[in-house]
Design a protein around this motif. Structure first.
Motif, PDB file in Angstrom:
ATOM      1  N   LYS A  71       3.092   8.520   2.527  1.00 20.37           N
ATOM      2  CA  LYS A  71       1.749   8.147   2.948  1.00 20.37           C
ATOM      3  C   LYS A  71       1.025   7.403   1.828  1.00 20.37           C
ATOM      4  O   LYS A  71       0.312   6.421   2.086  1.00 20.37           O
ATOM      5  N   VAL A  72       1.209   7.851   0.597  1.00 24.47           N
ATOM      6  CA  VAL A  72       0.591   7.183  -0.548  1.00 24.47           C
ATOM      7  C   VAL A  72       1.070   5.735  -0.617  1.00 24.47           C
ATOM      8  O   VAL A  72       0.280   4.808  -0.816  1.00 24.47           O
ATOM      9  N   GLU A  73       2.360   5.525  -0.432  1.00 24.08           N
ATOM     10  CA  GLU A  73       2.926   4.174  -0.484  1.00 24.08           C
ATOM     11  C   GLU A  73       2.392   3.306   0.654  1.00 24.08           C
ATOM     12  O   GLU A  73       2.077   2.129   0.458  1.00 24.08           O
ATOM     13  N   GLN A  74       2.243   3.883   1.849  1.00 24.75           N
ATOM     14  CA  GLN A  74       1.692   3.135   2.986  1.00 24.75           C
ATOM     15  C   GLN A  74       0.258   2.696   2.703  1.00 24.75           C
ATOM     16  O   GLN A  74      -0.130   1.556   3.003  1.00 24.75           O
ATOM     17  N   ILE A  75      -0.521   3.593   2.120  1.00 23.28           N
ATOM     18  CA  ILE A  75      -1.915   3.269   1.807  1.00 23.28           C
ATOM     19  C   ILE A  75      -1.976   2.188   0.737  1.00 23.28           C
ATOM     20  O   ILE A  75      -2.775   1.252   0.824  1.00 23.28           O
ATOM     21  N   LYS A  76      -1.116   2.288  -0.273  1.00 20.95           N
ATOM     22  CA  LYS A  76      -1.081   1.259  -1.318  1.00 20.95           C
ATOM     23  C   LYS A  76      -0.776  -0.110  -0.723  1.00 20.95           C
ATOM     24  O   LYS A  76      -1.414  -1.110  -1.078  1.00 20.95           O
ATOM     25  N   GLN A  77       0.192  -0.154   0.171  1.00 21.63           N
ATOM     26  CA  GLN A  77       0.568  -1.430   0.787  1.00 21.63           C
ATOM     27  C   GLN A  77      -0.552  -1.978   1.661  1.00 21.63           C
ATOM     28  O   GLN A  77      -0.814  -3.182   1.676  1.00 21.63           O
ATOM     29  N   ALA A  78      -1.235  -1.095   2.394  1.00 28.13           N
ATOM     30  CA  ALA A  78      -2.339  -1.533   3.250  1.00 28.13           C
ATOM     31  C   ALA A  78      -3.489  -2.086   2.409  1.00 28.13           C
ATOM     32  O   ALA A  78      -4.102  -3.097   2.766  1.00 28.13           O
ATOM     33  N   ILE A  79      -3.777  -1.443   1.272  1.00 29.33           N
ATOM     34  CA  ILE A  79      -4.838  -1.923   0.386  1.00 29.33           C
ATOM     35  C   ILE A  79      -4.454  -3.283  -0.181  1.00 29.33           C
ATOM     36  O   ILE A  79      -5.266  -4.216  -0.201  1.00 29.33           O
ATOM     37  N   ALA A  80      -3.209  -3.417  -0.630  1.00 27.69           N
ATOM     38  CA  ALA A  80      -2.750  -4.684  -1.207  1.00 27.69           C
ATOM     39  C   ALA A  80      -2.802  -5.816  -0.187  1.00 27.69           C
ATOM     40  O   ALA A  80      -3.103  -6.966  -0.531  1.00 27.69           O
ATOM     41  N   ALA A  81      -2.525  -5.501   1.076  1.00 24.13           N
ATOM     42  CA  ALA A  81      -2.533  -6.524   2.129  1.00 24.13           C
ATOM     43  C   ALA A  81      -3.928  -6.758   2.691  1.00 24.13           C
ATOM     44  O   ALA A  81      -4.124  -7.650   3.521  1.00 24.13           O
ATOM     45  N   GLY A  82      -4.913  -5.967   2.265  1.00 27.78           N
ATOM     46  CA  GLY A  82      -6.273  -6.113   2.774  1.00 27.78           C
ATOM     47  C   GLY A  82      -6.445  -5.552   4.165  1.00 27.78           C
ATOM     48  O   GLY A  82      -7.377  -5.912   4.880  1.00 27.78           O
ATOM     49  N   GLU A  83      -5.545  -4.665   4.584  1.00 28.14           N
ATOM     50  CA  GLU A  83      -5.572  -4.114   5.936  1.00 28.14           C
ATOM     51  C   GLU A  83      -6.097  -2.684   5.994  1.00 28.14           C
ATOM     52  O   GLU A  83      -6.166  -2.098   7.069  1.00 28.14           O
ATOM     53  N   TYR A  84      -6.451  -2.089   4.850  1.00 27.29           N
ATOM     54  CA  TYR A  84      -6.895  -0.703   4.831  1.00 27.29           C
ATOM     55  C   TYR A  84      -8.327  -0.634   5.316  1.00 27.29           C
ATOM     56  O   TYR A  84      -9.226  -1.267   4.768  1.00 27.29           O
ATOM     57  N   LYS A  85      -8.555   0.114   6.369  1.00 27.86           N
ATOM     58  CA  LYS A  85      -9.883   0.248   6.965  1.00 27.86           C
ATOM     59  C   LYS A  85     -10.463   1.609   6.610  1.00 27.86           C
ATOM     60  O   LYS A  85      -9.775   2.633   6.663  1.00 27.86           O
ATOM     61  N   ILE A  86     -11.737   1.615   6.278  1.00 28.26           N
ATOM     62  CA  ILE A  86     -12.432   2.852   5.936  1.00 28.26           C
ATOM     63  C   ILE A  86     -13.393   3.189   7.065  1.00 28.26           C
ATOM     64  O   ILE A  86     -14.217   2.365   7.470  1.00 28.26           O
ATOM     65  N   ASP A  87     -13.282   4.411   7.592  1.00 31.28           N
ATOM     66  CA  ASP A  87     -14.207   4.894   8.617  1.00 31.28           C
ATOM     67  C   ASP A  87     -15.474   5.349   7.899  1.00 31.28           C
ATOM     68  O   ASP A  87     -15.544   6.448   7.352  1.00 31.28           O
TER      69      ASP A  87
END
Length: 103
Positions: A71-87
């Motif tokens: 999960k940590v790796e998925q979040i890192k990749q999403a942040i790097a790609a600019g796809e991480y959304k914060i509720d």
């Protein structure tokens, strides 16, 4: 109207005599070396953890394995790609919950 206050704006006289500075440095070095010698003669300090502290320490090392590295790796990749959304509403709610603990 001008007011003259004596001593304001003047710089204090500093000793620039090289001999004075050397004597002060030698005195400081002598006091430091004597304190080092006294410390060397002291016995070593020891620490003993209580049973509660030992159990907390053991639990702390167990918690390290509970981290989901996938999960940590998925979040890192999403942040790097600019796809991480914060509720933002969930974040605000969590912040309020924490704030209520200290009220």
């Amino acid at each position: 109207m001008a007011i003259n206050i004596s001593g304001v704006g003047t710089q204090p006289t500093l000793s620039t005599n090289k001999n004075d500075r050397v004597q002060k440095d030698e005195a400081n070095n002598a006091s430091q070396s004597s304190s080092v010698n006294s410390k060397e003669s002291l016995a070593e300090d020891t620490v003993q953890l209580s049973s509660v502290a030992q159990s907390l320490q053991a639990k702390g090392s167990d918690n390290e394995s509970e981290v989901d590295m996938d999960k940590v790796e998925q979040i890192k990749q999403a942040i790097a790609a600019g796809e991480y959304k914060i509720d933002t509403e969930k974040l605000a709610s969590s912040m309020l919950s924490i704030d209520e603990l200290f009220a």
